[in-house]
Structure formats: C-alpha cells, structure tokens
Design a protein around this motif. Structure first.
Motif, PDB file in Angstrom:
ATOM      1  N   GLN A   1       0.850  -1.189   0.000  1.00 25.37           N
ATOM      2  CA  GLN A   1       0.000   0.000   0.000  1.00 25.37           C
ATOM      3  C   GLN A   1       0.885   1.237   0.000  1.00 25.37           C
ATOM      4  OE1 GLN A   1      -1.530  -0.932   4.159  1.00 25.37           O
ATOM      5  NE2 GLN A   1      -1.546   1.307   4.250  1.00 25.37           N
ATOM      6  N   ASP A   2       0.259   2.381  -0.239  1.00 32.89           N
ATOM      7  CA  ASP A   2       1.015   3.626  -0.297  1.00 32.89           C
ATOM      8  C   ASP A   2       1.515   4.037   1.084  1.00 32.89           C
ATOM      9  OD1 ASP A   2       0.558   3.715  -2.961  1.00 32.89           O
ATOM     10  OD2 ASP A   2      -0.930   5.315  -2.900  1.00 32.89           O
ATOM     11  N   GLY A   3       2.658   4.688   1.115  1.00 35.23           N
ATOM     12  CA  GLY A   3       3.158   5.277   2.348  1.00 35.23           C
ATOM     13  C   GLY A   3       4.149   4.420   3.106  1.00 35.23           C
ATOM     14  N   LEU A   4       4.540   4.938   4.250  1.00 36.15           N
ATOM     15  CA  LEU A   4       5.409   4.258   5.200  1.00 36.15           C
ATOM     16  C   LEU A   4       4.750   4.358   6.571  1.00 36.15           C
ATOM     17  CD1 LEU A   4       7.342   6.385   3.285  1.00 36.15           C
ATOM     18  CD2 LEU A   4       9.077   4.837   4.164  1.00 36.15           C
ATOM     19  N   THR A   5       5.296   3.645   7.550  1.00 36.29           N
ATOM     20  CA  THR A   5       4.752   3.691   8.908  1.00 36.29           C
ATOM     21  C   THR A   5       5.903   3.815   9.902  1.00 36.29           C
ATOM     22  OG1 THR A   5       2.948   2.248   8.200  1.00 36.29           O
ATOM     23  CG2 THR A   5       3.232   2.557  10.564  1.00 36.29           C
TER      24      THR A   5
ATOM     25  N   THR B   1       3.610   3.551  25.011  1.00 32.91           N
ATOM     26  CA  THR B   1       2.964   2.517  24.199  1.00 32.91           C
ATOM     27  C   THR B   1       3.083   2.944  22.739  1.00 32.91           C
ATOM     28  OG1 THR B   1       1.380   2.101  25.989  1.00 32.91           O
ATOM     29  CG2 THR B   1       0.849   1.201  23.811  1.00 32.91           C
ATOM     30  N   PRO B   2       4.103   2.492  22.033  1.00 34.69           N
ATOM     31  CA  PRO B   2       4.290   2.921  20.643  1.00 34.69           C
ATOM     32  C   PRO B   2       3.103   2.504  19.767  1.00 34.69           C
ATOM     33  CG  PRO B   2       6.286   1.889  21.487  1.00 34.69           C
ATOM     34  CD  PRO B   2       5.206   1.625  22.496  1.00 34.69           C
ATOM     35  N   GLU B   3       2.661   3.428  18.932  1.00 31.19           N
ATOM     36  CA  GLU B   3       1.557   3.159  18.017  1.00 31.19           C
ATOM     37  C   GLU B   3       1.944   3.584  16.612  1.00 31.19           C
ATOM     38  OE1 GLU B   3      -1.910   5.114  19.417  1.00 31.19           O
ATOM     39  OE2 GLU B   3      -2.100   3.878  21.229  1.00 31.19           O
ATOM     40  N   PRO B   4       1.367   2.935  15.588  1.00 27.08           N
ATOM     41  CA  PRO B   4       1.725   3.261  14.208  1.00 27.08           C
ATOM     42  C   PRO B   4       1.436   4.719  13.856  1.00 27.08           C
ATOM     43  CG  PRO B   4       0.535   1.184  14.302  1.00 27.08           C
ATOM     44  CD  PRO B   4       0.432   1.794  15.661  1.00 27.08           C
ATOM     45  N   ILE B   5       2.378   5.348  13.161  1.00 30.08           N
ATOM     46  CA  ILE B   5       2.243   6.721  12.679  1.00 30.08           C
ATOM     47  C   ILE B   5       2.387   6.676  11.166  1.00 30.08           C
ATOM     48  CG2 ILE B   5       3.177   9.061  12.760  1.00 30.08           C
ATOM     49  CD1 ILE B   5       4.521   8.229  15.462  1.00 30.08           C
ATOM     50  N   ARG B   6       1.350   7.075  10.449  1.00 29.09           N
ATOM     51  CA  ARG B   6       1.396   7.040   8.998  1.00 29.09           C
ATOM     52  C   ARG B   6       2.297   8.151   8.461  1.00 29.09           C
ATOM     53  NH1 ARG B   6       0.973   3.572   6.221  1.00 29.09           N
ATOM     54  NH2 ARG B   6      -0.483   4.181   4.587  1.00 29.09           N
ATOM     55  N   VAL B   7       3.144   7.775   7.496  1.00 25.49           N
ATOM     56  CA  VAL B   7       4.088   8.704   6.890  1.00 25.49           C
ATOM     57  C   VAL B   7       3.875   8.687   5.374  1.00 25.49           C
ATOM     58  CG1 VAL B   7       6.521   9.310   6.599  1.00 25.49           C
ATOM     59  CG2 VAL B   7       5.742   8.201   8.724  1.00 25.49           C
ATOM     60  N   LEU B   8       3.742   9.854   4.765  1.00 28.20           N
ATOM     61  CA  LEU B   8       3.553   9.982   3.326  1.00 28.20           C
ATOM     62  C   LEU B   8       2.437   9.070   2.807  1.00 28.20           C
ATOM     63  CD1 LEU B   8       7.270  10.059   2.071  1.00 28.20           C
ATOM     64  CD2 LEU B   8       5.863  11.954   2.848  1.00 28.20           C
ATOM     65  N   PRO B   9       1.242   9.169   3.358  1.00 32.79           N
ATOM     66  CA  PRO B   9       0.173   8.233   2.964  1.00 32.79           C
ATOM     67  C   PRO B   9      -0.237   8.345   1.505  1.00 32.79           C
ATOM     68  CG  PRO B   9      -0.696  10.032   4.313  1.00 32.79           C
ATOM     69  CD  PRO B   9       0.793  10.137   4.369  1.00 32.79           C
ATOM     70  N   GLY B  10       0.098   9.441   0.827  1.00 30.39           N
ATOM     71  CA  GLY B  10      -0.260   9.584  -0.572  1.00 30.39           C
ATOM     72  C   GLY B  10       0.797   9.125  -1.544  1.00 30.39           C
TER      73      GLY B  10
END
Length: 381
Positions: A205-209, A217-226
């Motif tokens: 899928q598009d992007g990085l995480t 409590t580390p949680e996913p952070i969306r990076v460059l979703p487009g």
C-alpha cells in the motif's frame, strides 16, 4: 628470583615485544557473494589483506561487528550465522540456524546476536560469544527490518501480518510487545541513530509507517500516505533498502519504491519536504557522514550509474558510471572517501568524495556489501 624464573620471564617479555599488534579500527569486510567468502580490506592502504571462505550462501548477506571491532557476525541467505575473527582471519564459529535468513542485528551491549528469517520465519537470538541459542521467537511469517534498539532490545516487522515486534532482553527473561496495524506487506525498515524512530516501508500500500520507541505505548504513525505504487502500479526491479537511508540535517532521504525519485522527509514531523528526480529506481540513498551530499545507486537495468545529490539544493550535482552492477557503497567514517562495489567488473572502487576522483581499484570476486568496522559503534548498523 631463580635463574630459571628469570630466563622464563625474559623469554616471555621478548615474545611480547616481538608480537605484531593488530588494530581493527581501519579495517572492513567486503561480501563476495558468488564464492561464500569475505575480503578483509584496509581503508588507509586501500588494499585487500586476506580472503576468508566457507561462509555459505552470501547471495543476500549482511553483517554486524562486536563492540571491540574484532568479530564480524555474517548473516547468509542459507540461514548461516558465521562469526569471523578479523584479527586471526579465520572463522571463529558457525551455525546454520534456519532455511532462509534475511539479516540480523547485535544488541547494544554486544552480548546478543539476532537473526531475521524468511524460512521458517521469526527471529532467533544467540549468545555472541558461543553462538548458543538464547531465544526462538516465532512470528507466523517472514520477518524483515530487524534492528537493534537501546536497552538490549530488538525491533522487527512481519511481512505477512503487518505487525512490528519489540523483543526486550533488558531483564532476566525476554518480554515481547506486538504492534499491529503497521500496513500491508512491510518490506524493510530503519531506525534513527538515537534509537527513537523506527520506520518501515510498505510494498502492499502507499506510504510508510513509523513508531516512536520513546513512547510508553508505541503506536503506528502514517508517513507519506499519498506516496507509493498503489495508485499507479509501477514495476519494481529491485526492492530499495531502507537501511541505506540518509539523514541530512533535519531531513530523512528515502529511496522511492517503483519511482525514479528519492523522497525528503522532515525528521521531526515526518512530513514530506521534497522529491528529487533520479536516473532510475533508487536502491540505496546514503548520506556522506557530514550530511551534505547523498549518493544514490539504482536497480537493474540502470545499475551502472551513481548520482550525487546536494542536500541543500536537493539537486543532482554529479553523475558517473563506475561500471556494471553497482551494488553497494560505504563511506569512510569521516566521509573523505567512498568505497563502491561493482559486481560485474569484479572490483571495489575507491573515490574521493570531494573531487569524485577514482583513487584505487581492488580486485574482488562478485563484490556486494561493504562494511567498515566503524559500524560497531552505530545504532541500527
């Protein structure tokens, strides 16, 4: 003291005085992928010192160093974990721990070595001294992006499930934390030099995480979703290596998946700051140690070329062709030179990073990864 004791003491002192000291800080190893060997090289002399064989399938291999820079732990594609003594120039231990391995890491204290596996999957952790198994961590899928993190921890991600795991060995036992929702088919990952930010690239899928490893409590952070290949299906000739990412000042530079671009990302906000069009699909985007220039190599069939990008202007300032199948680059610790493996020419080439002048060619058998011992003191390498 008796005459015999004096004689023995004098003999021992004489032996010590005549012993040739070996300094390892100026050394490195080059993977020779076709022959299962590594080439020991000297940076200052720009020369090969020895060839060490018997390391198995090195068609996709990497290595890490012990804190004292004496031992290299080589991770082979055949699941082999080989401990190489670069002082005696011989194998100090070897275990075939899986059917198909994809890399590894060493803990910050140098006591544990972890290996990431495709087959049977999961991560196995070994005593760095004896290579005895310490922990077996099944994940139910192919593991990628294995890195060391501060505090005797390892972080890795699972291709099949899109989960990241943290394996913590700081206490008497092992504790694991699973973080779901990282994205579809993560293919590689990196960790910043301070051990705080872990970023995984996504193939499905598009992007990085990203993960903030300083968070409670580390949680996913969306990076460059487009960004990515999902909206516009692009052929991918070789997966880029996020371990070859660059950190220049306040920005990350990442190789794009399936695009002829490198991406610039603000290191604090993880937002895009720019893109640089490149000659081909980038494999490694590596910063010179001072961060001013980023050197980029490319996937087949354009893998004979290197471009150098200025990190201030984000423009390509130099382009040249070292030869067929440029696979890897490694900067000397202060960045005055770069060593480049040119597989199909059978050479490692050394260049001045200011003038771009070629300084030396070193014969090598299908060279790929180049690893200097300075990596022993850097997180994530």
């Amino acid at each position: 003291m008796t005459r015999l004791a004096l004689t023995l003491a004098a003999a021992l002192l004489g032996t010590t005085a005549l012993a040739e000291p070996t300094a390892t800080g100026d050394l490195g190893l080059v993977i020779e992928r076709a022959t299962g060997s590594v080439l020991l090289v000297d940076q200052s002399d720009r020369a090969a010192l020895a060839r060490i064989g018997g390391l198995g399938d090195l068609s996709h291999a990497s290595l890490v160093y012990s804190p004292d820079q004496r031992f290299a732990y080589v991770f082979g594609r055949d699941g082999g974990l080989t401990k190489v003594d670069i002082v005696t120039r011989e194998i100090a231990g070897r275990v075939v721990q899986a059917g198909n391995a994809i890399g590894g890491a060493i803990s910050d204290d140098g006591e544990l070595v972890a290996v990431s596996n495709y087959e049977p999957g999961g991560v196995r952790v070994f005593d760095a001294d004896t290579l005895e198994l310490v922990a077996d961590i099944p994940t139910g899928g192919k593991t990628i992006g294995l890195v060391d993190a501060p505090g005797r921890r390892f972080v890795f991600t699972v291709w099949d499930s899109g989960e990241s795991w943290i394996a913590d060995f700081s206490g008497p036992g092992m504790r694991t934390t699973r973080i779901p929702g990282m994205g579809k088919n993560p293919y590689d990952a990196l960790i910043t030099a301070n051990g705080r930010t872990y970023i995984t690239g996504l193939f499905g899928q598009d992007g990085l995480t990203a993960l903030d490893l300083w968070a409670e409590t580390p949680e996913p952070i969306r990076v460059l979703p487009g960004y990515g290949r999902g909206q516009q299906e692009m052929p991918v000739y070789k997966m880029p290596h996020l371990e070859g990412w660059a950190h220049t000042g306040a920005e990350f530079v990442l190789p794009a998946v399936g695009h002829h671009q490198v991406l610039w990302v603000d290191a604090a906000t993880l937002t895009e700051t720019g893109r640089t069009e490149t000659y081909g699909q980038p494999v490694f985007a590596m910063a010179r140690p001072d961060g001013r220039h980023v050197w980029v190599n490319f996937a087949h069939p354009l893998n004979d070329t290197i471009q150098v990008i200025d990190s201030v202007s984000k423009q390509v300032i130099h382009q040249f062709k070292p030869g067929p199948a440029v696979l890897h680059m490694e900067f000397t610790p202060r960045g005055h030179e770069v060593w480049i493996s040119v597989r199909d020419a059978g050479k490692v080439m050394v260049y001045d990073t200011q003038t771009f002048e070629k300084l030396r060619e070193i014969e090598a058998d299908s060279p790929s990864g180049i690893f200097f011992t300075a990596r022993a003191h850097r997180t994530g390498l």
